[in-house]
Design a protein around this motif. Structure first.
Motif, PDB file in Angstrom:
ATOM      1  N   MET A 186       0.847  -1.173   0.000  1.00 53.31           N
ATOM      2  CA  MET A 186       0.000   0.000   0.000  1.00 53.31           C
ATOM      3  C   MET A 186       0.892   1.236   0.000  1.00 53.31           C
ATOM      4  O   MET A 186       1.975   1.238   0.540  1.00 53.31           O
ATOM      5  CB  MET A 186      -0.889   0.018   1.239  1.00 53.31           C
ATOM      6  N   THR A 187       0.376   2.269  -0.621  1.00 52.62           N
ATOM      7  CA  THR A 187       1.088   3.536  -0.665  1.00 52.62           C
ATOM      8  C   THR A 187       0.092   4.660  -0.445  1.00 52.62           C
ATOM      9  O   THR A 187      -1.081   4.534  -0.804  1.00 52.62           O
ATOM     10  CB  THR A 187       1.823   3.699  -2.010  1.00 52.62           C
ATOM     11  N   GLN A 188       0.543   5.726   0.170  1.00 53.21           N
ATOM     12  CA  GLN A 188      -0.359   6.858   0.374  1.00 53.21           C
ATOM     13  C   GLN A 188      -0.294   7.776  -0.840  1.00 53.21           C
ATOM     14  O   GLN A 188       0.786   8.140  -1.304  1.00 53.21           O
ATOM     15  CB  GLN A 188      -0.012   7.649   1.619  1.00 53.21           C
ATOM     16  N   ILE A 189      -1.465   8.100  -1.365  1.00 55.08           N
ATOM     17  CA  ILE A 189      -1.586   9.056  -2.459  1.00 55.08           C
ATOM     18  C   ILE A 189      -2.447  10.217  -1.977  1.00 55.08           C
ATOM     19  O   ILE A 189      -3.069  10.146  -0.921  1.00 55.08           O
ATOM     20  CB  ILE A 189      -2.205   8.421  -3.723  1.00 55.08           C
ATOM     21  N   PHE A 190      -2.482  11.251  -2.771  1.00 59.05           N
ATOM     22  CA  PHE A 190      -3.321  12.404  -2.470  1.00 59.05           C
ATOM     23  C   PHE A 190      -4.175  12.680  -3.694  1.00 59.05           C
ATOM     24  O   PHE A 190      -3.651  12.856  -4.799  1.00 59.05           O
ATOM     25  CB  PHE A 190      -2.463  13.610  -2.094  1.00 59.05           C
ATOM     26  N   LEU A 191      -5.467  12.658  -3.506  1.00 62.27           N
ATOM     27  CA  LEU A 191      -6.422  12.873  -4.584  1.00 62.27           C
ATOM     28  C   LEU A 191      -6.911  14.307  -4.507  1.00 62.27           C
ATOM     29  O   LEU A 191      -7.475  14.721  -3.486  1.00 62.27           O
ATOM     30  CB  LEU A 191      -7.599  11.911  -4.428  1.00 62.27           C
ATOM     31  N   LEU A 192      -6.656  15.076  -5.556  1.00 62.81           N
ATOM     32  CA  LEU A 192      -7.192  16.433  -5.636  1.00 62.81           C
ATOM     33  C   LEU A 192      -8.563  16.330  -6.288  1.00 62.81           C
ATOM     34  O   LEU A 192      -8.685  15.977  -7.455  1.00 62.81           O
ATOM     35  CB  LEU A 192      -6.284  17.353  -6.457  1.00 62.81           C
ATOM     36  N   LEU A 193      -9.589  16.595  -5.507  1.00 63.69           N
ATOM     37  CA  LEU A 193     -10.966  16.554  -5.980  1.00 63.69           C
ATOM     38  C   LEU A 193     -11.417  17.986  -6.222  1.00 63.69           C
ATOM     39  O   LEU A 193     -11.355  18.822  -5.317  1.00 63.69           O
ATOM     40  CB  LEU A 193     -11.853  15.880  -4.940  1.00 63.69           C
ATOM     41  N   MET A 194     -11.847  18.272  -7.445  1.00 65.13           N
ATOM     42  CA  MET A 194     -12.298  19.613  -7.817  1.00 65.13           C
ATOM     43  C   MET A 194     -13.784  19.538  -8.169  1.00 65.13           C
ATOM     44  O   MET A 194     -14.168  18.796  -9.072  1.00 65.13           O
ATOM     45  CB  MET A 194     -11.470  20.132  -8.993  1.00 65.13           C
ATOM     46  N   LEU A 195     -14.599  20.281  -7.443  1.00 65.43           N
ATOM     47  CA  LEU A 195     -16.053  20.280  -7.613  1.00 65.43           C
ATOM     48  C   LEU A 195     -16.490  21.599  -8.232  1.00 65.43           C
ATOM     49  O   LEU A 195     -15.993  22.667  -7.850  1.00 65.43           O
ATOM     50  CB  LEU A 195     -16.729  20.116  -6.250  1.00 65.43           C
TER      51      LEU A 195
ATOM     52  N   PRO B  87       6.516   6.898  -6.375  1.00 64.26           N
ATOM     53  CA  PRO B  87       6.176   5.772  -5.526  1.00 64.26           C
ATOM     54  C   PRO B  87       4.740   5.293  -5.665  1.00 64.26           C
ATOM     55  O   PRO B  87       4.324   4.369  -4.983  1.00 64.26           O
ATOM     56  CB  PRO B  87       6.407   6.325  -4.117  1.00 64.26           C
ATOM     57  N   ILE B  88       3.964   5.882  -6.547  1.00 70.68           N
ATOM     58  CA  ILE B  88       2.565   5.493  -6.709  1.00 70.68           C
ATOM     59  C   ILE B  88       2.433   4.228  -7.549  1.00 70.68           C
ATOM     60  O   ILE B  88       1.596   3.391  -7.316  1.00 70.68           O
ATOM     61  CB  ILE B  88       1.738   6.628  -7.371  1.00 70.68           C
ATOM     62  N   GLY B  89       3.282   4.114  -8.566  1.00 68.68           N
ATOM     63  CA  GLY B  89       3.126   3.080  -9.569  1.00 68.68           C
ATOM     64  C   GLY B  89       3.581   1.699  -9.162  1.00 68.68           C
ATOM     65  O   GLY B  89       4.275   1.503  -8.184  1.00 68.68           O
ATOM     66  N   ALA B  90       3.151   0.767  -9.990  1.00 64.71           N
ATOM     67  CA  ALA B  90       3.522  -0.630  -9.797  1.00 64.71           C
ATOM     68  C   ALA B  90       4.635  -0.999 -10.758  1.00 64.71           C
ATOM     69  O   ALA B  90       4.769  -0.453 -11.804  1.00 64.71           O
ATOM     70  CB  ALA B  90       2.320  -1.523 -10.039  1.00 64.71           C
TER      71      ALA B  90
ATOM     72  N   ALA C  37      -3.675   3.511  -1.058  1.00 65.65           N
ATOM     73  CA  ALA C  37      -4.051   2.824  -2.295  1.00 65.65           C
ATOM     74  C   ALA C  37      -3.047   1.724  -2.619  1.00 65.65           C
ATOM     75  O   ALA C  37      -1.891   1.759  -2.190  1.00 65.65           O
ATOM     76  CB  ALA C  37      -4.095   3.818  -3.453  1.00 65.65           C
ATOM     77  N   PHE C  38      -3.511   0.772  -3.390  1.00 64.09           N
ATOM     78  CA  PHE C  38      -2.610  -0.212  -3.963  1.00 64.09           C
ATOM     79  C   PHE C  38      -1.804   0.480  -5.047  1.00 64.09           C
ATOM     80  O   PHE C  38      -2.245   1.496  -5.603  1.00 64.09           O
ATOM     81  CB  PHE C  38      -3.402  -1.378  -4.560  1.00 64.09           C
ATOM     82  N   PRO C  39      -0.619  -0.016  -5.378  1.00 69.43           N
ATOM     83  CA  PRO C  39       0.148   0.580  -6.479  1.00 69.43           C
ATOM     84  C   PRO C  39      -0.695   0.634  -7.757  1.00 69.43           C
ATOM     85  O   PRO C  39      -1.489  -0.267  -8.037  1.00 69.43           O
ATOM     86  CB  PRO C  39       1.339  -0.361  -6.629  1.00 69.43           C
ATOM     87  N   ILE C  40      -0.518   1.705  -8.516  1.00 69.25           N
ATOM     88  CA  ILE C  40      -1.308   1.939  -9.726  1.00 69.25           C
ATOM     89  C   ILE C  40      -0.427   1.722 -10.945  1.00 69.25           C
ATOM     90  O   ILE C  40       0.590   2.413 -11.114  1.00 69.25           O
ATOM     91  CB  ILE C  40      -1.895   3.370  -9.711  1.00 69.25           C
ATOM     92  N   LYS C  41      -0.790   0.767 -11.789  1.00 71.51           N
ATOM     93  CA  LYS C  41       0.003   0.470 -12.987  1.00 71.51           C
ATOM     94  C   LYS C  41       0.091   1.694 -13.888  1.00 71.51           C
ATOM     95  O   LYS C  41      -0.885   2.393 -14.101  1.00 71.51           O
ATOM     96  CB  LYS C  41      -0.606  -0.692 -13.768  1.00 71.51           C
ATOM     97  N   GLY C  42       1.286   1.959 -14.400  1.00 72.83           N
ATOM     98  CA  GLY C  42       1.490   3.055 -15.320  1.00 72.83           C
ATOM     99  C   GLY C  42       1.844   4.374 -14.657  1.00 72.83           C
ATOM    100  O   GLY C  42       2.202   5.330 -15.322  1.00 72.83           O
ATOM    101  N   MET C  43       1.725   4.431 -13.326  1.00 74.02           N
ATOM    102  CA  MET C  43       2.071   5.658 -12.608  1.00 74.02           C
ATOM    103  C   MET C  43       3.529   5.557 -12.158  1.00 74.02           C
ATOM    104  O   MET C  43       4.011   4.485 -11.819  1.00 74.02           O
ATOM    105  CB  MET C  43       1.175   5.849 -11.380  1.00 74.02           C
ATOM    106  N   PRO C  44       4.234   6.691 -12.133  1.00 69.30           N
ATOM    107  CA  PRO C  44       5.621   6.665 -11.678  1.00 69.30           C
ATOM    108  C   PRO C  44       5.721   6.343 -10.184  1.00 69.30           C
ATOM    109  O   PRO C  44       4.766   6.515  -9.437  1.00 69.30           O
ATOM    110  CB  PRO C  44       6.131   8.065 -11.982  1.00 69.30           C
TER     111      PRO C  44
ATOM    112  N   SER D 146      -7.429  14.403  -9.692  1.00 67.38           N
ATOM    113  CA  SER D 146      -6.066  14.078 -10.111  1.00 67.38           C
ATOM    114  C   SER D 146      -5.340  13.446  -8.928  1.00 67.38           C
ATOM    115  O   SER D 146      -5.616  13.774  -7.775  1.00 67.38           O
ATOM    116  CB  SER D 146      -5.310  15.334 -10.549  1.00 67.38           C
ATOM    117  N   ILE D 147      -4.390  12.566  -9.217  1.00 62.21           N
ATOM    118  CA  ILE D 147      -3.623  11.872  -8.187  1.00 62.21           C
ATOM    119  C   ILE D 147      -2.237  12.495  -8.071  1.00 62.21           C
ATOM    120  O   ILE D 147      -1.595  12.780  -9.084  1.00 62.21           O
ATOM    121  CB  ILE D 147      -3.469  10.379  -8.535  1.00 62.21           C
TER     122      ILE D 147
END
Length: 77
Positions: free
Chosen positions: A1-10, A74-77, A65-72, A24-25
């Motif tokens: 698991m890795t910590q990400i930050f989600l920017l939510l724009m409403l 420390p987020i990516g897998a 979050a779990f690692p995300i494929k295709g992301m650099p 955006s992540i």
């Protein structure tokens, strides 16, 4: 698991059937906050006539979050 930050724009506009949103992540809270500031500054730079008909809010949400494929790393897998 890795910590990400989600920017939510409403975005809310009169006459729309729903609130619009986009997200955006980011790998760090700092990156998310910088993007959030950019979003808010872009809105504030709009003419008052635009702001009278549009409401916005943005949030940086931390998320494990779990690692995300295709992301650099420390987020990516």
């Amino acid at each position: 698991m890795t910590q990400i930050f989600l920017l939510l724009m409403l975005i809310s506009m009169p006459g729309q059937p729903s609130v619009k949103y986009t997200a955006s992540i980011y790998a760090t809270e700092y990156q998310c906050a910088e993007a959030q500031i950019g979003f808010q500054e872009a809105y504030e730079a709009k003419p008052q006539s635009y702001k009278d008909g549009v409401r916005v809010k943005s949030l940086c949400v931390p998320f494990e979050a779990f690692p995300i494929k295709g992301m650099p790393s420390p987020i990516g897998a």
